[in-house]
Design an enzyme around this catalytic site. Structure first.
Site, short mmCIF file in Angstrom:
data_model
loop_
_atom_site.label_atom_id
_atom_site.label_comp_id
_atom_site.label_asym_id
_atom_site.label_seq_id
_atom_site.Cartn_x
_atom_site.Cartn_y
_atom_site.Cartn_z
CG ASP A 106 51.53 37.47 27.29
OD1 ASP A 106 51.94 38.65 27.19
OD2 ASP A 106 52.25 36.52 27.60
CD GLU A 128 54.84 35.03 22.40
OE1 GLU A 128 55.93 35.49 22.00
OE2 GLU A 128 54.29 35.42 23.44
CD GLU A 142 51.79 39.67 31.95
OE1 GLU A 142 51.59 39.04 33.01
OE2 GLU A 142 52.31 40.80 31.93
CG HIS A 214 58.70 43.80 32.71
ND1 HIS A 214 57.39 43.52 32.46
CD2 HIS A 214 59.41 43.01 31.89
CE1 HIS A 214 57.30 42.61 31.51
NE2 HIS A 214 58.52 42.28 31.14
NE ARG A 216 49.98 45.88 35.99
CZ ARG A 216 50.32 46.64 34.95
NH1 ARG A 216 51.14 46.18 34.02
NH2 ARG A 216 49.84 47.86 34.84
CG HIS A 247 59.56 48.11 32.42
ND1 HIS A 247 58.51 48.99 32.64
CD2 HIS A 247 59.18 47.32 31.39
CE1 HIS A 247 57.54 48.71 31.78
NE2 HIS A 247 57.92 47.70 31.01
C1 UD1 Z 1 53.27 45.51 29.77
C2 UD1 Z 1 52.44 44.23 29.68
C3 UD1 Z 1 53.33 43.01 29.94
C4 UD1 Z 1 54.54 43.03 29.03
C5 UD1 Z 1 55.27 44.35 29.17
C6 UD1 Z 1 56.40 44.44 28.18
C7 UD1 Z 1 50.10 44.32 30.39
C8 UD1 Z 1 49.16 44.31 31.53
N1 UD1 Z 1 51.40 44.25 30.70
O1 UD1 Z 1 53.72 45.61 31.11
O2 UD1 Z 1 52.58 41.83 29.69
O3 UD1 Z 1 55.40 41.99 29.44
O4 UD1 Z 1 54.35 45.43 28.89
O5 UD1 Z 1 57.32 45.42 28.54
O6 UD1 Z 1 49.68 44.38 29.25
N2 UD1 Z 1 55.83 53.22 30.85
C9 UD1 Z 1 56.43 54.36 30.34
N3 UD1 Z 1 56.83 54.37 29.04
C10 UD1 Z 1 56.66 53.31 28.21
C11 UD1 Z 1 56.07 52.16 28.73
C12 UD1 Z 1 55.65 52.13 30.03
O7 UD1 Z 1 56.61 55.34 31.06
O8 UD1 Z 1 57.02 53.40 27.04
C13 UD1 Z 1 55.36 53.21 32.26
C14 UD1 Z 1 54.05 54.01 32.43
O9 UD1 Z 1 54.06 54.64 33.68
C15 UD1 Z 1 52.99 52.92 32.37
C16 UD1 Z 1 53.72 51.80 33.11
O10 UD1 Z 1 55.07 51.88 32.66
O11 UD1 Z 1 51.77 53.27 33.00
C17 UD1 Z 1 53.14 50.43 32.92
O12 UD1 Z 1 52.94 50.12 31.55
P1 UD1 Z 1 51.98 48.85 31.19
O13 UD1 Z 1 51.98 48.65 29.72
O14 UD1 Z 1 50.67 48.98 31.87
O15 UD1 Z 1 52.68 47.64 31.93
P2 UD1 Z 1 54.11 47.01 31.75
O16 UD1 Z 1 54.60 46.70 33.12
O17 UD1 Z 1 54.93 47.82 30.85
N1 UDP Z 2 64.35 44.69 25.29
C1 UDP Z 2 64.80 45.88 24.73
N2 UDP Z 2 65.42 46.81 25.55
C2 UDP Z 2 65.57 46.60 26.89
C3 UDP Z 2 65.07 45.39 27.45
C4 UDP Z 2 64.46 44.46 26.63
O1 UDP Z 2 64.70 46.10 23.53
O2 UDP Z 2 66.14 47.48 27.57
C5 UDP Z 2 63.69 43.70 24.41
C6 UDP Z 2 64.14 42.26 24.53
O3 UDP Z 2 65.23 41.99 23.65
C7 UDP Z 2 62.91 41.46 24.14
C8 UDP Z 2 61.77 42.36 24.57
O4 UDP Z 2 62.33 43.66 24.78
O5 UDP Z 2 62.80 41.29 22.74
C9 UDP Z 2 61.16 41.84 25.82
O6 UDP Z 2 60.31 42.78 26.33
P1 UDP Z 2 59.86 42.79 27.84
O7 UDP Z 2 60.85 42.08 28.68
O8 UDP Z 2 59.56 44.20 28.16
O9 UDP Z 2 58.47 42.02 27.78
P2 UDP Z 2 58.08 40.47 27.82
O10 UDP Z 2 58.84 39.75 26.78
O11 UDP Z 2 58.36 40.00 29.21
O12 UDP Z 2 56.61 40.51 27.56
#
Ligand code: UD1
Ligand code: UDP
Length: 373
Positions: A106, A128, A142, A214, A216, A247
């Site tokens: 999602d 999923e 999401e 994490h 939003r 995160h």
């Molecule tokens: C995203 C997904 C969320 C998912 C989550 C899993 C969207 C809108 N959100 O949220 O559904 O649950 O991933 O973790 O698709 N960043 C880094 N390094 C990384 C990843 C992220 O620095 O490897 C930072 C960056 O500043 C980036 C910010 O996190 O801009 C947000 O990343 P983004 O993918 O937009 O949103 P998440 O909160 O990670």
């Molecule tokens: N996870 C990880 N390292 C971390 C935190 C979470 O590998 O420090 C894994 C966790 O086991 C799960 C996945 O990341 O499989 C969940 O991701 P996240 O919580 O970022 O996203 P969501 O599931 O909420 O979309």
């Protein structure tokens, strides 16, 4: 040939999309299973909506993307992220011309992949599928992403009967829905079978409270309240140590560092690689999270989970009594966690080890459906 209903050709070119950490974890077993099939030509496209978080997962599962869109920007915002993804995915879909596009979950990557596949008339398989809170604000964005992806999909690979029922209620034809289990359990069972080093100095005499957050919709005051609750919990329970892999989203990092960065029994660390994070879940006494994937994994590992959200699209584990929704209110989080920390019977009731989301064979079932398509 009618692309949506006709039988596809003998060797099918399947474009597997990954963008964020959870998509990497949940697509990895499926990509590996597809690559073993003689009828499947598999291309892996990473949007790199996440950079480092996704890359470490792909390394663990030995998956090298054929295409990397390198989309991530610091503190990316949803409209510009969506726009860049649509443009970049469309160019690649035109170039690669796959028979099937597959994506999981999602995120913005998944919603845009489904949309571009729809515009280009390429059948889309949603892994999923069918998770719903029926509340577009929770989780944001999401719930919208999965509703859109769901309505554009040709194949819906749902983890449970509940998710199947959600789709049937939305008018999705029954013959397009396949109950497969969640591929996260395939990945988890694979990784959890081994012991992994956890390179964080933890005190073995303390009970481990593992935290992740994490979402939003929780940025700002709800996240601050969660952090205050964690602080209150370690103050109230001297035998508890917190491990909180933070995160990298700047909206999360800044608050966690400000409110929790200075306590001797709270370890803030960078996100853990998947294998050490599974190890941390195995060692945890209790988990506090707003994550989706953790709600699926922790029950299978026999760990009680308190979910710091107002809704969950994963009600199965709540019904089993091994996951509890506690919201984002500071006093409520402290009270619910303290109950489990103080009352061994209440803790045992939630630490039963049930896996409502899968048996480790979801990828196999998805491969079978696509092979027969
Ligand atoms: C995203 C997904 C969320 C998912 C989550 C899993 C969207 C809108 N959100 O949220 O559904 O649950 O991933 O973790 O698709 N960043 C880094 N390094 C990384 C990843 C992220 O620095 O490897 C930072 C960056 O500043 C980036 C910010 O996190 O801009 C947000 O990343 P983004 O993918 O937009 O949103 P998440 O909160 O990670
Ligand atoms: N996870 C990880 N390292 C971390 C935190 C979470 O590998 O420090 C894994 C966790 O086991 C799960 C996945 O990341 O499989 C969940 O991701 P996240 O919580 O970022 O996203 P969501 O599931 O909420 O979309």
């Amino acid at each position: 040939m009618n692309m949506l209903d006709g039988r596809l050709k003998a060797v099918k070119h399947i474009l597997c999309i990954v963008g964020t950490r959870p998509e990497g974890i949940k697509m990895a077993p499926l990509i590996r299973a597809l690559k073993r099939e003689p009828w499947a030509k598999v291309t892996v496209l990473s949007t790199a909506q996440h950079r480092d978080l996704l890359d470490q997962v792909l390394v663990l599962f030995d998956i090298k993307p054929d295409v990397d869109l390198d989309i991530m920007r610091e503190n990316q915002q949803l409209p510009e992220l969506t726009a860049r993804l649509i443009t970049a995915l469309d160019a690649k879909f035109a170039d690669l011309s796959p028979d099937i596009v597959l994506a999981q979950g999602d995120t913005t990557t998944v919603m845009t992949a489904a949309l571009v596949a729809f515009y280009r008339r390429i059948p889309f398989g949603h892994v999923e599928a069918g998770l719903r809170t029926h509340d577009l604000d929770n989780p944001f964005p999401e719930e919208m992403n999965r509703v859109v992806a769901g309505h554009l999909a040709r194949w819906h690979f749902v983890p449970t009967e509940r998710s199947r029922a959600n789709l049937l209620r939305e008018g999705i034809p029954a013959d397009r829905i396949h109950v497969t289990g969640n591929t996260v359990i395939d990945a988890l069972l694979d990784v959890a079978a081994k012991e992994w080093p956890l390179d964080v100095p933890l005190d073995p005499s303390k009970r481990l409270l593992l935290v992740t957050a994490h979402r939003r919709e929780n940025f700002g005051e709800p996240l601050r309240a969660m952090c205050r609750a964690i602080l209150a919990l370690v103050e109230r329970h001297p035998d508890v140590e917190v491990l909180y892999p933070v995160h990298p989203n700047p909206n999360v990092k800044a608050v966690a560092n400000e409110l929790l960065g200075n306590h001797p029994r709270i370890r803030l660390c960078a996100p853990l690689d998947y294998a050490p994070f599974v190890e941390a879940q195995k060692r945890a006494y209790l988990i506090l999270t707003d994550s989706g994937g953790v709600q699926e994994e922790a029950p299978a590992l026999g760990k009680p989970v308190l979910v710091m959200r107002v809704e969950t699209e994963r009600p199965e584990a709540v019904d089993e009594g091994v996951v509890k929704l506690v919201g984002m209110d500071e006093a409520r989080i402290v009270a619910e966690a303290s109950r489990l920390l103080d009352d061994p019977q209440a803790w045992r009731a939630m630490a039963r080890g049930v896996s409502p989301y899968g048996d480790g064979k979801a990828s196999q079932r998805i491969v079978q459906v696509l092979g027969d398509a």
